[in-house]
Motif scaffolding. Sequence first.
Motif, PDB file in Angstrom:
ATOM      1  N   LEU A 185      17.011   1.998 -13.931  1.00 13.23           N
ATOM      2  CA  LEU A 185      16.661   3.396 -14.175  1.00 13.23           C
ATOM      3  C   LEU A 185      15.259   3.714 -13.670  1.00 13.23           C
ATOM      4  O   LEU A 185      15.015   4.787 -13.099  1.00 13.23           O
ATOM      5  N   ILE A 186      14.322   2.779 -13.862  1.00 15.44           N
ATOM      6  CA  ILE A 186      12.959   2.968 -13.349  1.00 15.44           C
ATOM      7  C   ILE A 186      12.980   3.095 -11.830  1.00 15.44           C
ATOM      8  O   ILE A 186      12.389   4.009 -11.246  1.00 15.44           O
ATOM      9  N   THR A 187      13.687   2.155 -11.189  1.00 16.08           N
ATOM     10  CA  THR A 187      13.744   2.147  -9.724  1.00 16.08           C
ATOM     11  C   THR A 187      14.427   3.398  -9.184  1.00 16.08           C
ATOM     12  O   THR A 187      13.929   4.042  -8.243  1.00 16.08           O
ATOM     13  N   LEU A 188      15.567   3.755  -9.769  1.00 17.81           N
ATOM     14  CA  LEU A 188      16.293   4.948  -9.320  1.00 17.81           C
ATOM     15  C   LEU A 188      15.444   6.203  -9.491  1.00 17.81           C
ATOM     16  O   LEU A 188      15.392   7.062  -8.598  1.00 17.81           O
ATOM     17  N   TYR A 189      14.772   6.300 -10.624  1.00 22.02           N
ATOM     18  CA  TYR A 189      13.971   7.491 -10.908  1.00 22.02           C
ATOM     19  C   TYR A 189      12.796   7.612  -9.941  1.00 22.02           C
ATOM     20  O   TYR A 189      12.553   8.684  -9.363  1.00 22.02           O
ATOM     21  N   ILE A 190      12.070   6.508  -9.758  1.00 24.50           N
ATOM     22  CA  ILE A 190      10.897   6.547  -8.879  1.00 24.50           C
ATOM     23  C   ILE A 190      11.304   6.790  -7.436  1.00 24.50           C
ATOM     24  O   ILE A 190      10.695   7.602  -6.728  1.00 24.50           O
ATOM     25  N   GLU A 191      12.340   6.098  -6.986  1.00 23.01           N
ATOM     26  CA  GLU A 191      12.755   6.259  -5.585  1.00 23.01           C
ATOM     27  C   GLU A 191      13.364   7.629  -5.326  1.00 23.01           C
ATOM     28  O   GLU A 191      13.376   8.103  -4.189  1.00 23.01           O
ATOM     29  N   THR A 192      13.882   8.285  -6.373  1.00 26.55           N
ATOM     30  CA  THR A 192      14.410   9.647  -6.223  1.00 26.55           C
ATOM     31  C   THR A 192      13.282  10.670  -6.220  1.00 26.55           C
ATOM     32  O   THR A 192      13.235  11.558  -5.370  1.00 26.55           O
ATOM     33  N   LYS A 193      12.361  10.535  -7.161  1.00 34.31           N
ATOM     34  CA  LYS A 193      11.286  11.511  -7.312  1.00 34.31           C
ATOM     35  C   LYS A 193      10.186  11.355  -6.259  1.00 34.31           C
ATOM     36  O   LYS A 193       9.514  12.337  -5.919  1.00 34.31           O
ATOM     37  N   ALA A 194       9.986  10.127  -5.773  1.00 33.06           N
ATOM     38  CA  ALA A 194       8.820   9.873  -4.911  1.00 33.06           C
ATOM     39  C   ALA A 194       9.195   9.215  -3.590  1.00 33.06           C
ATOM     40  O   ALA A 194       8.414   8.438  -3.048  1.00 33.06           O
ATOM     41  N   ALA A 195      10.373   9.534  -3.072  1.00 44.12           N
ATOM     42  CA  ALA A 195      10.824   8.905  -1.821  1.00 44.12           C
ATOM     43  C   ALA A 195       9.841   9.151  -0.676  1.00 44.12           C
ATOM     44  O   ALA A 195       9.463   8.220   0.054  1.00 44.12           O
ATOM     45  N   GLU A 196       9.392  10.389  -0.533  1.00 40.27           N
ATOM     46  CA  GLU A 196       8.463  10.720   0.555  1.00 40.27           C
ATOM     47  C   GLU A 196       7.105  10.067   0.316  1.00 40.27           C
ATOM     48  O   GLU A 196       6.477   9.553   1.250  1.00 40.27           O
ATOM     49  N   TYR A 197       6.676  10.052  -0.931  1.00 37.36           N
ATOM     50  CA  TYR A 197       5.389   9.429  -1.284  1.00 37.36           C
ATOM     51  C   TYR A 197       5.419   7.933  -0.968  1.00 37.36           C
ATOM     52  O   TYR A 197       4.477   7.386  -0.383  1.00 37.36           O
ATOM     53  N   ILE A 198       6.506   7.255  -1.349  1.00 37.11           N
ATOM     54  CA  ILE A 198       6.635   5.813  -1.112  1.00 37.11           C
ATOM     55  C   ILE A 198       6.647   5.504   0.384  1.00 37.11           C
ATOM     56  O   ILE A 198       6.061   4.513   0.823  1.00 37.11           O
ATOM     57  N   ALA A 199       7.288   6.378   1.151  1.00 42.31           N
ATOM     58  CA  ALA A 199       7.362   6.163   2.600  1.00 42.31           C
ATOM     59  C   ALA A 199       5.979   6.213   3.249  1.00 42.31           C
ATOM     60  O   ALA A 199       5.749   5.588   4.290  1.00 42.31           O
ATOM     61  N   LYS A 200       5.054   6.951   2.612  1.00 42.39           N
ATOM     62  CA  LYS A 200       3.724   7.134   3.210  1.00 42.39           C
ATOM     63  C   LYS A 200       2.617   6.353   2.488  1.00 42.39           C
ATOM     64  O   LYS A 200       1.470   6.413   2.905  1.00 42.39           O
ATOM     65  N   MET A 201       2.957   5.630   1.425  1.00 40.61           N
ATOM     66  CA  MET A 201       1.908   5.054   0.587  1.00 40.61           C
ATOM     67  C   MET A 201       1.123   3.929   1.259  1.00 40.61           C
ATOM     68  O   MET A 201       0.044   3.574   0.806  1.00 40.61           O
ATOM     69  N   THR A 202       1.650   3.353   2.349  1.00 40.79           N
ATOM     70  CA  THR A 202       0.936   2.278   3.031  1.00 40.79           C
ATOM     71  C   THR A 202       0.034   2.768   4.153  1.00 40.79           C
ATOM     72  O   THR A 202      -0.624   1.973   4.808  1.00 40.79           O
ATOM     73  N   THR A 203      -0.006   4.085   4.361  1.00 36.27           N
ATOM     74  CA  THR A 203      -0.745   4.610   5.522  1.00 36.27           C
ATOM     75  C   THR A 203      -2.249   4.688   5.295  1.00 36.27           C
ATOM     76  O   THR A 203      -3.007   4.821   6.231  1.00 36.27           O
ATOM     77  N   ASN A 204      -2.697   4.642   4.060  1.00 33.98           N
ATOM     78  CA  ASN A 204      -4.134   4.732   3.782  1.00 33.98           C
ATOM     79  C   ASN A 204      -4.544   3.606   2.837  1.00 33.98           C
ATOM     80  O   ASN A 204      -4.913   3.835   1.685  1.00 33.98           O
ATOM     81  N   PRO A 205      -4.499   2.364   3.319  1.00 30.62           N
ATOM     82  CA  PRO A 205      -4.739   1.213   2.426  1.00 30.62           C
ATOM     83  C   PRO A 205      -6.192   1.120   1.974  1.00 30.62           C
ATOM     84  O   PRO A 205      -7.112   1.569   2.652  1.00 30.62           O
ATOM     85  N   ILE A 206      -6.378   0.518   0.803  1.00 28.97           N
ATOM     86  CA  ILE A 206      -7.732   0.279   0.296  1.00 28.97           C
ATOM     87  C   ILE A 206      -8.101  -1.197   0.437  1.00 28.97           C
ATOM     88  O   ILE A 206      -9.105  -1.645  -0.102  1.00 28.97           O
ATOM     89  N   TYR A 207      -7.286  -1.933   1.161  1.00 31.05           N
ATOM     90  CA  TYR A 207      -7.420  -3.387   1.248  1.00 31.05           C
ATOM     91  C   TYR A 207      -8.840  -3.828   1.586  1.00 31.05           C
ATOM     92  O   TYR A 207      -9.391  -4.725   0.970  1.00 31.05           O
ATOM     93  N   GLU A 208      -9.452  -3.182   2.567  1.00 35.16           N
ATOM     94  CA  GLU A 208     -10.786  -3.595   3.015  1.00 35.16           C
ATOM     95  C   GLU A 208     -11.888  -3.196   2.037  1.00 35.16           C
ATOM     96  O   GLU A 208     -13.025  -3.610   2.174  1.00 35.16           O
ATOM     97  N   HIS A 209     -11.543  -2.377   1.039  1.00 33.86           N
ATOM     98  CA  HIS A 209     -12.556  -1.918   0.091  1.00 33.86           C
ATOM     99  C   HIS A 209     -12.464  -2.635  -1.247  1.00 33.86           C
ATOM    100  O   HIS A 209     -13.184  -2.295  -2.179  1.00 33.86           O
ATOM    101  N   LEU A 210     -11.587  -3.633  -1.331  1.00 32.95           N
ATOM    102  CA  LEU A 210     -11.388  -4.322  -2.606  1.00 32.95           C
ATOM    103  C   LEU A 210     -12.391  -5.436  -2.857  1.00 32.95           C
ATOM    104  O   LEU A 210     -12.393  -6.023  -3.917  1.00 32.95           O
TER     105      LEU A 210
END
Length: 465
Positions: free
Chosen positions: A131-156
């Motif tokens: 239910l968690i996975t279905l809900y998040i992937e339904t509500k935030a599909a576009e967000y999830i698709a773009k969430m790796t485009t602005n990483p904070i990796y180098e600032h950690l």
Amino acid sequence: MAVSSNSSLSGSSLSSDPDDYQPPIWKSYLYQLQQEAPRPKRVTCPQEMETRPKYYGREFHGIISREHADELLGGVEGAYLIRESQRQPGTCTLALRFGHQSLNYRLFYDGKHFVGEKRFESVHDLVTDALITLYIETKAAEYIAKMTTNPIYEHLGYTSLLKDKTVHRLNRIRTEPRRVTFQPEEKITSPAVHKTALKDAPEKQCSYEKIHNFKVHTFRGPHWCEYCANFMWGLIAQGVRCSDCGLNVHKQCSKLVPSDCQPDLRRIKKVFSCDLTTLVKAHNTTRPMVVDMCIREIELRGMKSEGLYRVSGFTEHLEDARLAFDRDGDKADIGASAFADINIIAGVLKLYLRDLPIPVITFELYSKFIQSAKLPDPESRLEAIHEALLMLPPAHYETLRYLMAHLKRVTMFEKDNLMNAENLGIVFGPTLMQPPELNALTTLNDMRQQKSVVQLMIENEDVLF
């Protein structure tokens, strides 16, 4: 929406100078969605089902149709039950209400419950995660698709820590005795020409890149991805963790993380059977300390030992020395007081090299070295081996370079130890190079070439490295 948090919230084991470190901004949107996800509501069967498998509870309704299951779910978000298939008796289906429709999944059990890759202790946990996975992937599909485009990796703080360690290591490398290598475009003509041409050649750079060793991980409590800063949703297997350095990221983010793993000694369980590059980076050395320590001890008191590297030490003493390295690392005592027989030290060195998960001459380059040894022309053969050497990972190259220089010195005492380059080639051929697929016939057929490769590297060590 974002919330500020300290680094402990992410579960990271990495840190940099506290004076320079700024807490990252963890993105809480996906965490909020997980909190909003429908909760599981079990639809129980009013009567006891004799055919109910022992690993299901009252949510099992026996053989009923999809339509009947849909009626029982009653249009309630998160409602679920288990039914036995009408078409395939003995197989079970999870019926789940989500998004104003009934979803049906083939349900399996092998000691744990699963419909996909994730395995759960209970059906209730499986449904909660679904239910968690279905809900998040339904509500935030576009967000999830773009969430790796602005990483904070180098600032950690992770990459700044890595850079500090890299600079420290390279500064130490520069202070070591200078060595020379061929330029990639050079052609081998004769040893005399090479020794002259190589005097001013630049040394091989040791960039010691290492990919992360990611494995699926279940995080206890809220965790945020250390690449994209987004929440890692779900009950179990929410992401992956590098077992060598402890970096925590989403599975999809792991494909984007640079090859800059800096292993943490606290996570390296043992010395033997540990990947060569991992051990080198964990100890922040140019070569595995096992190689350095064993060679140092052998050159101190064993160069004239008859049959050096050919004579085996007692198995139980070899095991004692191996355990000493695994337990104490570079503090292991392998001196004469602990192991009077130098053959024990020589045997431990061979054992370490033989037990590497990736041989010093890697699986990918095995055939290139074998084919090089088969070339009829001596100059072409040497040139081909040199080209193959340049393709080795830096830590493997440096280990091989150091070992060949040592073995060359061993041959200088041939009058006493009776070990020439050919004899050492016979010993070290199968130790340093193994075929990618364990095939007895292939190994037998390649033994001559394995010996030739090592023999040529020893005899031409000053030219090839």
